[in-house]
Scaffold this active site. Structure first.
Site, PDB file in Angstrom:
ATOM      1  N   GLY A  91       0.770  -1.246   0.000  1.00 36.98           N
ATOM      2  CA  GLY A  91       0.000   0.000   0.000  1.00 36.98           C
ATOM      3  C   GLY A  91       0.796   1.287   0.000  1.00 36.98           C
ATOM      4  O   GLY A  91       0.365   2.285  -0.558  1.00 36.98           O
ATOM      5  N   ASP A  95      -5.545   1.836  10.366  1.00 32.17           N
ATOM      6  CA  ASP A  95      -6.948   1.515  10.614  1.00 32.17           C
ATOM      7  C   ASP A  95      -7.111   1.170  12.095  1.00 32.17           C
ATOM      8  O   ASP A  95      -7.207   2.065  12.923  1.00 32.17           O
ATOM      9  CB  ASP A  95      -7.343   0.367   9.681  1.00 32.17           C
ATOM     10  CG  ASP A  95      -8.820   0.054   9.704  1.00 32.17           C
ATOM     11  OD1 ASP A  95      -9.562   0.717  10.439  1.00 32.17           O
ATOM     12  OD2 ASP A  95      -9.245  -0.867   8.975  1.00 32.17           O
ATOM     13  N   LYS A 128      -7.252   6.653  10.385  1.00 25.79           N
ATOM     14  CA  LYS A 128      -8.659   6.484  10.751  1.00 25.79           C
ATOM     15  C   LYS A 128      -8.751   6.567  12.261  1.00 25.79           C
ATOM     16  O   LYS A 128      -8.623   5.561  12.954  1.00 25.79           O
ATOM     17  CB  LYS A 128      -9.179   5.139  10.248  1.00 25.79           C
ATOM     18  CG  LYS A 128      -9.234   5.020   8.737  1.00 25.79           C
ATOM     19  CD  LYS A 128      -9.943   3.740   8.353  1.00 25.79           C
ATOM     20  CE  LYS A 128      -9.977   3.545   6.861  1.00 25.79           C
ATOM     21  NZ  LYS A 128     -10.598   2.260   6.488  1.00 25.79           N
ATOM     22  N   PHE A 159     -14.254   2.888   4.062  1.00 26.99           N
ATOM     23  CA  PHE A 159     -13.251   2.144   3.314  1.00 26.99           C
ATOM     24  C   PHE A 159     -12.902   2.918   2.054  1.00 26.99           C
ATOM     25  O   PHE A 159     -13.770   3.316   1.294  1.00 26.99           O
ATOM     26  CB  PHE A 159     -13.749   0.735   2.960  1.00 26.99           C
ATOM     27  CG  PHE A 159     -12.625  -0.186   2.575  1.00 26.99           C
ATOM     28  CD1 PHE A 159     -11.930  -0.914   3.535  1.00 26.99           C
ATOM     29  CD2 PHE A 159     -12.228  -0.308   1.237  1.00 26.99           C
ATOM     30  CE1 PHE A 159     -10.870  -1.740   3.188  1.00 26.99           C
ATOM     31  CE2 PHE A 159     -11.170  -1.132   0.888  1.00 26.99           C
ATOM     32  CZ  PHE A 159     -10.494  -1.854   1.858  1.00 26.99           C
ATOM     33  N   VAL A 160     -11.628   3.158   1.869  1.00 34.02           N
ATOM     34  CA  VAL A 160     -11.186   3.975   0.739  1.00 34.02           C
ATOM     35  C   VAL A 160     -10.192   3.225  -0.140  1.00 34.02           C
ATOM     36  O   VAL A 160      -9.543   2.276   0.313  1.00 34.02           O
ATOM     37  CB  VAL A 160     -10.553   5.304   1.227  1.00 34.02           C
ATOM     38  CG1 VAL A 160     -11.598   6.206   1.869  1.00 34.02           C
ATOM     39  CG2 VAL A 160      -9.392   5.052   2.186  1.00 34.02           C
ATOM     40  N   ARG A 195      -5.299   0.413  -6.816  1.00 30.16           N
ATOM     41  CA  ARG A 195      -4.111   1.043  -6.217  1.00 30.16           C
ATOM     42  C   ARG A 195      -3.575   2.173  -7.093  1.00 30.16           C
ATOM     43  O   ARG A 195      -2.905   3.072  -6.624  1.00 30.16           O
ATOM     44  CB  ARG A 195      -2.992   0.007  -6.042  1.00 30.16           C
ATOM     45  CG  ARG A 195      -3.269  -1.091  -5.040  1.00 30.16           C
ATOM     46  CD  ARG A 195      -1.982  -1.868  -4.773  1.00 30.16           C
ATOM     47  NE  ARG A 195      -2.222  -3.167  -4.160  1.00 30.16           N
ATOM     48  CZ  ARG A 195      -2.337  -3.376  -2.851  1.00 30.16           C
ATOM     49  NH1 ARG A 195      -2.260  -2.363  -2.011  1.00 30.16           N
ATOM     50  NH2 ARG A 195      -2.541  -4.585  -2.372  1.00 30.16           N
TER      51      ARG A 195
END
Ligand code: IMP
Ligand code: MG
Length: 182
Positions: free
Chosen positions: A41, A100, A128, A149-150, A162
């Site tokens: 990510g 998260d 978050k 959720f992104v 992505r």
């Protein structure tokens, strides 16, 4: 699920990374710094943030994956790729796309702390804050967001999206497809 509205535009991301990079450059001036990107990510954040850092930096990457079910992080992460570099006595800055529950990062911080770096800090594009289960001290944050959720800018849903240049919301389209890949 499908890709919905843009939450954070490409320009807004760029401006946030420029600010973060300026602060990092100031804080680490005259010091050694190792950037550690958490794959997959963080690859875009790493590349774009690093271009705003004016002090000399080295790059390394780790790849981690949560044990257990796809949608619920257990807090035990498997290290798929460890660092190439020894970090004892070094200033280490972990680069994350999103924090998260904080479970993945807290495990990562623990496993790196025992290697006795001179300092260990975290930079994350997204935080978050509302739903965090483990308190994580994030030194550099781009944006605080809710529990939505992104996807985009490195973040995926089932391995996709992505490559979006912005951050977009995932919205329910009534279908029942697979759970998001962590
Ligand atoms: P946690 O902090 O241990 O709950 O897990 C963080 C990881 O979950 C991130 O590194 C992402 O891979 C994934 N994740 C959490 N929220 C999102 C999101 O909104 N979009 C895409 N991936 C997410
Ligand atoms: Mg993921």
């Amino acid at each position: 699920m499908k890709v919905g509205d843009v939450l954070i535009s490409e320009d807004e991301i760029g401006a946030a990374l420029a600010e973060m990079g300026a602060q990092i450059s100031k804080d680490y001036e005259g010091q050694d710094l190792l950037l550690v990107g958490v794959l997959k990510g963080a690859f875009m954040v790493m590349a774009d943030l690093a271009r705003h850092i004016t002090t000399p930096v080295e790059f390394d990457f780790m790849a981690v994956s949560s044990y257990g079910a796809a949608t619920q992080t257990s807090g035990v992460v498997r290290i798929l790729k460890d660092l190439d570099t020894e970090i004892e006595g070094r200033n280490v800055l972990i680069i994350e796309d999103v924090i998260d529950s904080g479970l993945t990062l807290s495990y990562l911080l623990k496993s790196l702390q025992v290697r006795r770096p001179a300092s260990l800090r975290v930079a994350a594009l997204l935080h978050k804050t509302g739903i965090q289960r483990v308190p994580i001290d994030v030194s550099y944050t781009g944006f605080e967001i809710g529990s939505e959720f992104v996807v985009g800018y490195g973040l995926d849903y089932g391995g996709l999206y992505r490559n979006l240049p912005h951050i977009a919301l995932m919205v329910d389209d009534g279908g029942d497809d697979a759970s998001p890949e962590r």
